[in-house]
Design an enzyme around this catalytic site. Structure first.
Site, PDB file in Angstrom:
ATOM      1  N   MET A 133      65.837  25.057   7.218  1.00 45.30           N
ATOM      2  CA  MET A 133      67.496  24.557   7.476  1.00 45.30           C
ATOM      3  C   MET A 133      68.067  24.477   6.117  1.00 45.30           C
ATOM      4  O   MET A 133      68.351  23.112   5.649  1.00 45.30           O
ATOM      5  CB  MET A 133      67.583  23.420   8.326  1.00 45.30           C
ATOM      6  CG  MET A 133      67.281  23.847   9.792  1.00 45.30           C
ATOM      7  SD  MET A 133      67.633  22.606  10.555  1.00 45.30           S
ATOM      8  CE  MET A 133      67.092  23.166  12.426  1.00 45.30           C
ATOM      9  N   GLY A 141      62.609   8.134   7.135  1.00 43.22           N
ATOM     10  CA  GLY A 141      62.204   9.227   6.609  1.00 43.22           C
ATOM     11  C   GLY A 141      62.450   9.607   4.925  1.00 43.22           C
ATOM     12  O   GLY A 141      63.477   8.940   4.681  1.00 43.22           O
ATOM     13  N   HIS A 153      66.385  29.125 -27.497  1.00 39.09           N
ATOM     14  CA  HIS A 153      65.950  27.919 -28.189  1.00 39.09           C
ATOM     15  C   HIS A 153      67.044  27.093 -28.542  1.00 39.09           C
ATOM     16  O   HIS A 153      67.864  27.716 -29.409  1.00 39.09           O
ATOM     17  CB  HIS A 153      64.554  28.083 -29.257  1.00 39.09           C
ATOM     18  CG  HIS A 153      64.221  26.905 -29.921  1.00 39.09           C
ATOM     19  ND1 HIS A 153      63.420  25.780 -29.332  1.00 39.09           N
ATOM     20  CD2 HIS A 153      64.605  26.325 -30.988  1.00 39.09           C
ATOM     21  CE1 HIS A 153      63.129  24.931 -29.990  1.00 39.09           C
ATOM     22  NE2 HIS A 153      63.968  25.225 -31.195  1.00 39.09           N
ATOM     23  N   ASP A 189      70.482  27.903  10.588  1.00 33.97           N
ATOM     24  CA  ASP A 189      69.713  26.805  11.121  1.00 33.97           C
ATOM     25  C   ASP A 189      69.591  26.924  12.893  1.00 33.97           C
ATOM     26  O   ASP A 189      68.391  26.266  13.171  1.00 33.97           O
ATOM     27  CB  ASP A 189      70.627  25.587  11.254  1.00 33.97           C
ATOM     28  CG  ASP A 189      70.561  24.892   9.694  1.00 33.97           C
ATOM     29  OD1 ASP A 189      70.127  25.577   8.886  1.00 33.97           O
ATOM     30  OD2 ASP A 189      71.160  24.015   9.325  1.00 33.97           O
TER      31      ASP A 189
END
Length: 495
Positions: A346, A206, A472, A340
């Site tokens: 999730m 995965g 900046h 979940d």
């Protein structure tokens, strides 16, 4: 006057108890019992107590915080952060004029991770105490519309009668058919956070968020890591295609190896060697990979086992989730669910938001959440973050859009930090200029995405952000420049 996040608590308490007096008797032990002490559950419990509800949280584990704090978000970020420091010391410091010799002390790194977890989980305990939230350590089972039984480690059972029940039981690792996880050599994300030594070779099943994050940790610490992914891209669902390609290219440069469009057929173990059989999803080409550690990270599934949902006739949907309405209410009016265990990404922050909104709704307030404005982050280096729609989604939906991009190589702060890989990409409606999605790959993307999320939550246009003065030099200027490019076709500091 409606109950919202800005409503004063005395009013909230007054309105809440008026609702209770009208609908319930006063014989219950609590106004709300929360099942689960993870990000969704503990936040909901605290918010409920702040609104004047007598609240009890039942958590099966010895520590609060759920997967996120104990074996998920927090320990993984500790390892990602510290492994990145080691990688910088070994590969980057010399170019910055810093000469040093750095080596890994894995036990010390693991100790630092554990200390972070301990401090945060202990912090929740203190928050419960400060907000007068009751805490029961035990496994919760719903036995009726207003009753929860908590079985403790000593075998005793505590019965809690409550006006309302909130299910926030979270999720668990999705098992891979035919592969048994021992959390030693064949590990889930839990085991990958506590390995006793650096693997020589690691295969990750995965290439989604979890696989890439934990694979990155061990790759930086010295392992040879190969990720096997069934899909044709890295980063999981929702990631923008262009960002995914750049992400994969960046990780490959670091030494990460990928086998995409590839499915895992099985794995066998012989002593310290694990053999993983894979097959091309398109061409059917078979090959074997050998490793000493196999990480299974194919996702998570809702944790509902033993909750007793059948006792109150609550059926799960086809993906094992608890169905709820727009107020997070199940078919049983007194039982709610968040996080979940219900539909949606999730993510800990999604569960937290749902928890707050749910208890505000129980107290009689409005409930609204825009799931298009829930951000996602991959905490690798470079970081990847996004909110809203990806290009592929907009094309599929037939939405006319325009793109504004700005590279970090043209950002002054990224230059001075010598960390200039990646870009900011803004997708805006072609006619209205409204921001539809923001995708960032680069330094501090996880922090920068918050501004994009806020802008989208308020329905901002690219011009709105382009006209806001940004400090900046900061990385945030890249977000402004990308919006400028989307709004009028050209950024200032990029050719």
């Amino acid at each position: 006057m409606s109950l919202s996040r800005t409503t004063q608590l005395p009013f909230a308490k007054r309105q809440f108890f008026q609702v209770l007096a009208r609908n319930y008797s006063n014989t219950q032990d609590a106004d709300l019992v929360v099942i689960g002490g993870g990000p969704g559950g503990y936040v909901a419990a605290i918010k409920a107590a702040q609104l004047g509800m007598k609240t009890v949280c039942v958590e099966k584990n010895a520590t609060l915080g759920g997967t996120c704090l104990n074996v998920g978000c927090i320990p993984s970020k500790a390892l990602l952060n510290n492994s990145h420091y080691l990688h910088m010391a070994q590969h980057d410091f010399a170019a910055r004029g810093i000469d040093c010799t750095a080596s890994l002390n894995l036990p010390k790194m693991m100790e630092a991770k554990s200390n972070s977890v301990k401090q945060l989980t202990g912090g929740i305990k203190q928050l419960f105490k400060a907000n007068k939230v009751g805490h029961v350590e035990g496994f919760a089972t719903i036995v009726g519309p207003n009753t929860v039984q908590a079985k403790k480690n000593d075998g005793s059972v505590e019965t809690i009668n409550a006006r309302n029940i909130l299910i926030a039981s979270g999720s668990e690792v999705t098992p891979f058919p035919g592969i048994t996880i021992d959390e030693k050599q064949i590990v889930s994300s839990t085991g990958a956070l506590s390995l006793g030594q650096v693997p020589k070779k690691m295969v990750v099943i995965g290439a989604g968020v979890i696989g890439l994050e934990l694979g990155s940790v061990w790759q930086r610490l010295g392992a040879e890591v190969t990720a096997v992914e069934f899909l044709g891209h890295v980063g999981g669902m929702g990631i923008d295609g262009e960002v995914s390609k750049n992400f994969q290219r960046s990780l490959t440069k670091q030494g990460f190896k990928f086998l995409l469009n590839t499915k895992v057929m099985g794995a066998s173990q012989n002593g310290s060697t694990i053999t993983v059989e894979v097959e091309g999803a398109k061409d059917g080409k078979k090959q074997t990979l050998e490793c000493d550690t196999l990480l299974v990270s194919v996702g998570r599934r809702p944790y509902t086992e033993g909750l007793g949902l059948s006792n109150v006739q609550i059926d799960l949907d086809n993906r094992g989730r608890v169905p709820v309405n727009e107020r997070f209410q199940t078919k049983v009016p007194s039982i709610f669910a968040i996080g979940d265990v219900i539909e949606g990404p999730m993510l800990a922050h999604k569960a937290e938001d749902e928890g707050i909104l749910c208890v505000e709704g129980i107290a009689g307030g409005p409930v609204h959440i825009d799931y298009n404005c829930v951000p996602s982050v991959v905490y690798t280096h470079p970081e990847v973050a996004w909110v809203g729609k990806a290009e592929e989604q907009l094309k599929q939906e037939g939405v006319a859009y325009k793109i504004g991009k700005f590279p970090f190589v043209a950002n002054s702060r990224a230059k001075t930090n010598n960390d200039q890989e990646g870009f900011v990409k803004v997708l805006a409606d072609k006619q209205t200029d409204r921001m539809l999605g923001v995708h960032i790959i680069g330094p501090n993307a996880g922090e920068m995405i918050a501004e994009a999320t806020l802008a989208m939550e308020y329905g901002a246009s690219a011009e709105d952000v382009a006209r806001v003065c940004h400090p900046h030099p900061t990385l945030s200027e890249a977000f402004r420049e990308a919006n400028l490019a989307a709004y009028c076709g050209k950024a200032i500091n990029n050719v």
